[in-house]
Design a protein around this motif. Structure first.
Motif, PDB file in Angstrom:
ATOM      1  N   MET A   1       0.842  -1.201   0.000  1.00 38.03           N
ATOM      2  CA  MET A   1       0.000   0.000   0.000  1.00 38.03           C
ATOM      3  C   MET A   1       0.877   1.251   0.000  1.00 38.03           C
ATOM      4  SD  MET A   1      -3.205  -1.098   0.265  1.00 38.03           S
ATOM      5  CE  MET A   1      -4.131   0.258   0.995  1.00 38.03           C
ATOM      6  N   ARG A   2       0.544   2.181  -0.871  1.00 36.23           N
ATOM      7  CA  ARG A   2       1.193   3.491  -0.824  1.00 36.23           C
ATOM      8  C   ARG A   2       0.748   4.239   0.426  1.00 36.23           C
ATOM      9  NH1 ARG A   2       2.361   5.956  -6.423  1.00 36.23           N
ATOM     10  NH2 ARG A   2       2.348   7.850  -5.178  1.00 36.23           N
ATOM     11  N   ARG A   3       1.618   5.078   0.960  1.00 34.27           N
ATOM     12  CA  ARG A   3       1.239   5.897   2.107  1.00 34.27           C
ATOM     13  C   ARG A   3       0.485   7.140   1.667  1.00 34.27           C
ATOM     14  NH1 ARG A   3       3.766   9.860   5.234  1.00 34.27           N
ATOM     15  NH2 ARG A   3       5.680   9.712   4.012  1.00 34.27           N
ATOM     16  N   VAL A   4       0.840   7.686   0.503  1.00 32.61           N
ATOM     17  CA  VAL A   4       0.214   8.899  -0.030  1.00 32.61           C
ATOM     18  C   VAL A   4      -0.415   8.568  -1.372  1.00 32.61           C
ATOM     19  CG1 VAL A   4       0.615  11.255  -0.854  1.00 32.61           C
ATOM     20  CG2 VAL A   4       1.877  10.401   1.138  1.00 32.61           C
ATOM     21  N   CYS A   5      -1.665   8.946  -1.550  1.00 30.78           N
ATOM     22  CA  CYS A   5      -2.367   8.695  -2.811  1.00 30.78           C
ATOM     23  C   CYS A   5      -1.736   9.511  -3.942  1.00 30.78           C
ATOM     24  CB  CYS A   5      -3.836   9.062  -2.661  1.00 30.78           C
ATOM     25  SG  CYS A   5      -4.790   8.951  -4.192  1.00 30.78           S
ATOM     26  N   CYS A   6      -1.679   8.919  -5.132  1.00 27.59           N
ATOM     27  CA  CYS A   6      -1.059   9.605  -6.270  1.00 27.59           C
ATOM     28  C   CYS A   6      -2.021  10.535  -7.008  1.00 27.59           C
ATOM     29  CB  CYS A   6      -0.479   8.589  -7.244  1.00 27.59           C
ATOM     30  SG  CYS A   6      -1.705   7.667  -8.198  1.00 27.59           S
ATOM     31  N   LEU A   7      -3.304  10.480  -6.690  1.00 29.40           N
ATOM     32  CA  LEU A   7      -4.352  11.338  -7.264  1.00 29.40           C
ATOM     33  C   LEU A   7      -4.737  10.966  -8.698  1.00 29.40           C
ATOM     34  CD1 LEU A   7      -3.336  14.905  -5.967  1.00 29.40           C
ATOM     35  CD2 LEU A   7      -4.676  13.129  -4.825  1.00 29.40           C
ATOM     36  N   ARG A   8      -4.347   9.807  -9.170  1.00 31.15           N
ATOM     37  CA  ARG A   8      -4.722   9.441 -10.531  1.00 31.15           C
ATOM     38  C   ARG A   8      -6.236   9.294 -10.683  1.00 31.15           C
ATOM     39  NH1 ARG A   8      -3.274   3.420 -12.406  1.00 31.15           N
ATOM     40  NH2 ARG A   8      -5.498   3.089 -12.730  1.00 31.15           N
ATOM     41  N   TYR A   9      -6.930   9.024  -9.571  1.00 34.02           N
ATOM     42  CA  TYR A   9      -8.381   8.830  -9.643  1.00 34.02           C
ATOM     43  C   TYR A   9      -9.119  10.131  -9.985  1.00 34.02           C
ATOM     44  CZ  TYR A   9      -9.093  11.005  -5.050  1.00 34.02           C
ATOM     45  OH  TYR A   9      -9.144  11.902  -4.000  1.00 34.02           O
ATOM     46  N   PHE A  10      -8.392  11.270  -9.987  1.00 35.97           N
ATOM     47  CA  PHE A  10      -9.018  12.515 -10.441  1.00 35.97           C
ATOM     48  C   PHE A  10      -9.458  12.399 -11.902  1.00 35.97           C
ATOM     49  CE2 PHE A  10      -7.489  16.129  -7.433  1.00 35.97           C
ATOM     50  CZ  PHE A  10      -7.771  15.334  -6.331  1.00 35.97           C
ATOM     51  N   THR A  11      -8.836  11.507 -12.654  1.00 37.99           N
ATOM     52  CA  THR A  11      -9.322  11.151 -13.987  1.00 37.99           C
ATOM     53  C   THR A  11     -10.158   9.887 -13.828  1.00 37.99           C
ATOM     54  OG1 THR A  11      -7.497  12.154 -15.226  1.00 37.99           O
ATOM     55  CG2 THR A  11      -8.642  10.329 -16.286  1.00 37.99           C
ATOM     56  N   PRO A  12     -11.487   9.984 -13.935  1.00 36.30           N
ATOM     57  CA  PRO A  12     -12.362   8.848 -13.599  1.00 36.30           C
ATOM     58  C   PRO A  12     -12.038   7.558 -14.331  1.00 36.30           C
ATOM     59  CG  PRO A  12     -13.645  10.857 -13.795  1.00 36.30           C
ATOM     60  CD  PRO A  12     -12.253  11.202 -14.241  1.00 36.30           C
ATOM     61  N   SER A  13     -11.627   7.646 -15.587  1.00 33.61           N
ATOM     62  CA  SER A  13     -11.360   6.413 -16.334  1.00 33.61           C
ATOM     63  C   SER A  13     -10.120   5.680 -15.823  1.00 33.61           C
ATOM     64  CB  SER A  13     -11.198   6.724 -17.829  1.00 33.61           C
ATOM     65  OG  SER A  13     -10.117   7.610 -18.045  1.00 33.61           O
ATOM     66  N   LEU A  14      -9.254   6.375 -15.080  1.00 36.68           N
ATOM     67  CA  LEU A  14      -8.096   5.717 -14.491  1.00 36.68           C
ATOM     68  C   LEU A  14      -8.445   5.004 -13.184  1.00 36.68           C
ATOM     69  CD1 LEU A  14      -5.251   8.348 -15.051  1.00 36.68           C
ATOM     70  CD2 LEU A  14      -5.304   6.009 -15.919  1.00 36.68           C
ATOM     71  N   GLY A  15      -9.310   5.632 -12.390  1.00 35.46           N
ATOM     72  CA  GLY A  15      -9.690   5.039 -11.115  1.00 35.46           C
ATOM     73  C   GLY A  15      -8.514   4.979 -10.151  1.00 35.46           C
ATOM     74  N   TYR A  16      -8.631   4.086  -9.166  1.00 35.10           N
ATOM     75  CA  TYR A  16      -7.575   3.928  -8.169  1.00 35.10           C
ATOM     76  C   TYR A  16      -6.512   2.952  -8.661  1.00 35.10           C
ATOM     77  CZ  TYR A  16     -11.071   5.910  -4.963  1.00 35.10           C
ATOM     78  OH  TYR A  16     -11.994   6.709  -4.362  1.00 35.10           O
ATOM     79  N   CYS A  17      -5.264   3.174  -8.245  1.00 32.82           N
ATOM     80  CA  CYS A  17      -4.212   2.205  -8.563  1.00 32.82           C
ATOM     81  C   CYS A  17      -4.310   1.028  -7.582  1.00 32.82           C
ATOM     82  CB  CYS A  17      -2.822   2.846  -8.499  1.00 32.82           C
ATOM     83  SG  CYS A  17      -2.212   3.168  -6.835  1.00 32.82           S
ATOM     84  N   LYS A  18      -3.619  -0.062  -7.893  1.00 31.29           N
ATOM     85  CA  LYS A  18      -3.754  -1.278  -7.104  1.00 31.29           C
ATOM     86  C   LYS A  18      -3.187  -1.145  -5.695  1.00 31.29           C
ATOM     87  CE  LYS A  18       0.465  -3.347  -9.012  1.00 31.29           C
ATOM     88  NZ  LYS A  18       1.018  -4.484  -9.797  1.00 31.29           N
ATOM     89  N   SER A  19      -2.352  -0.125  -5.450  1.00 34.47           N
ATOM     90  CA  SER A  19      -1.788   0.072  -4.117  1.00 34.47           C
ATOM     91  C   SER A  19      -2.307   1.332  -3.451  1.00 34.47           C
ATOM     92  CB  SER A  19      -0.263   0.094  -4.192  1.00 34.47           C
ATOM     93  OG  SER A  19       0.186   1.111  -5.067  1.00 34.47           O
ATOM     94  N   CYS A  20      -3.450   1.836  -3.919  1.00 38.72           N
ATOM     95  CA  CYS A  20      -3.981   3.103  -3.396  1.00 38.72           C
ATOM     96  C   CYS A  20      -4.444   2.955  -1.942  1.00 38.72           C
ATOM     97  CB  CYS A  20      -5.163   3.561  -4.260  1.00 38.72           C
ATOM     98  SG  CYS A  20      -5.822   5.168  -3.736  1.00 38.72           S
ATOM     99  N   PRO A  21      -4.074   3.905  -1.071  1.00 37.42           N
ATOM    100  CA  PRO A  21      -4.522   3.843   0.325  1.00 37.42           C
ATOM    101  C   PRO A  21      -5.989   4.247   0.484  1.00 37.42           C
ATOM    102  CG  PRO A  21      -3.245   5.826  -0.044  1.00 37.42           C
ATOM    103  CD  PRO A  21      -3.142   5.032  -1.302  1.00 37.42           C
ATOM    104  N   LEU A  22      -6.614   4.795  -0.567  1.00 37.57           N
ATOM    105  CA  LEU A  22      -8.001   5.220  -0.480  1.00 37.57           C
ATOM    106  C   LEU A  22      -8.980   4.220  -1.096  1.00 37.57           C
ATOM    107  CD1 LEU A  22      -7.623   8.958  -1.633  1.00 37.57           C
ATOM    108  CD2 LEU A  22      -7.426   8.015   0.678  1.00 37.57           C
ATOM    109  N   ALA A  23      -8.469   3.189  -1.737  1.00 36.31           N
ATOM    110  CA  ALA A  23      -9.318   2.306  -2.538  1.00 36.31           C
ATOM    111  C   ALA A  23     -10.383   1.592  -1.726  1.00 36.31           C
ATOM    112  CB  ALA A  23      -8.465   1.293  -3.283  1.00 36.31           C
ATOM    113  N   ASP A  24     -10.096   1.312  -0.463  1.00 43.26           N
ATOM    114  CA  ASP A  24     -11.071   0.614   0.372  1.00 43.26           C
ATOM    115  C   ASP A  24     -12.000   1.580   1.105  1.00 43.26           C
ATOM    116  OD1 ASP A  24     -10.019  -1.796  -0.433  1.00 43.26           O
ATOM    117  OD2 ASP A  24      -8.566  -1.853   1.218  1.00 43.26           O
TER     118      ASP A  24
END
Length: 235
Positions: free
Chosen positions: A212-235
């Motif tokens: 798990m990443r400690r800090v989110c990378c913010l890629r989910y700001f683009t909806p089609s990208l969504g969360y990355c597999k190690s996102c701390p916000l995904a759950d």
């Protein structure tokens, strides 16, 4: 390709073979490029990958192509050979794909090997303080992407690269321990906050360990990208 280290980039490391090149006079030195309108135009071109692109998500995804090209290609020879590359961002240039992703770097010369037992400065200073710090400052200034996100992106790649290098050098190698120490302490030896502190964590999920990443990378700001597999916000 830099001949002095090319023998390392075979097998599982073969994708790094063409990441580094020698060019003492790049068309636009890196720091100059990052402060120019050219960089803004590059990001606009890169953003076309996603029809719903958000500027911060575009910047974070572009920075990942940067870090995932630079860090493994320079860190692995430093760990395995004691190689020091010239990484002054005022002297090097970029190589880019047609859509603007980073594919390589042009260095002023090949660098040099520091023999075992000779350590005039910490092994990774040229990468961390000499390169990452000014580059992250410049990207953040140009894109308004928070520095902590950029450091997290760099740290995520750094941690993954060190884990890969363990397979070749072993966990007890001094260069491995020194690399891990970059991410182990909250503060640097000079007392400054360490921006590479604990970029990822390993947490037990059922019978498995999840990275798990400690800090989110913010890629989910683009909806089609969504969360990355190690996102701390995904759950």
């Amino acid at each position: 390709m830099i001949n002095e280290v090319s023998h390392l980039f075979v097998g599982p490391l073969a994708e790094l073979r063409d990441a580094l090149h020698i060019n003492s006079c790049p068309t636009t030195p890196l720091l100059e490029f990052l402060a120019s309108d050219q960089f803004e135009m590059l990001l606009a071109r890169f953003s076309r990958r996603w029809p719903d692109s958000d500027p911060k998500a575009t910047a974070t995804q572009w920075s990942k192509t940067y870090f995932s090209t630079l860090i493994p290609a320079t860190l692995v020879p430093t760990i395995l050979m004691g190689w020091r590359f010239p990484l002054d961002p005022g002297l090097i240039g970029l190589r880019l794909s047609e859509d603007g992703a980073v594919t390589g770097f042009e260095l002023p010369h090949a660098g040099h090997q520091v023999p075992d037992g000779i350590n005039p400065s910490p092994r990774y200073d040229l990468l961390v303080d000499g390169h990452l710090r000014p580059v992250i400052d410049a990207i953040s200034s140009a894109t308004q992407l928070p520095k902590k996100v950029l450091w997290s992106n760099a740290g995520n790649v750094l941690e993954n690269t060190v884990q890969r290098a363990i397979a070749f050098a072993g966990p007890a190698h001094p260069a491995i321990d020194e690399a891990m120490s970059l991410m182990r302490e909250r503060r640097n030896p000079d007392g400054r906050t360490n921006p590479l502190f604990e970029p990822v964590r390993y947490e037990g999920v059922g019978q498995e360990m999840k990275r798990m990443r400690r800090v989110c990378c913010l890629r989910y700001f683009t909806p089609s990208l969504g969360y990355c597999k190690s996102c701390p916000l995904a759950d």
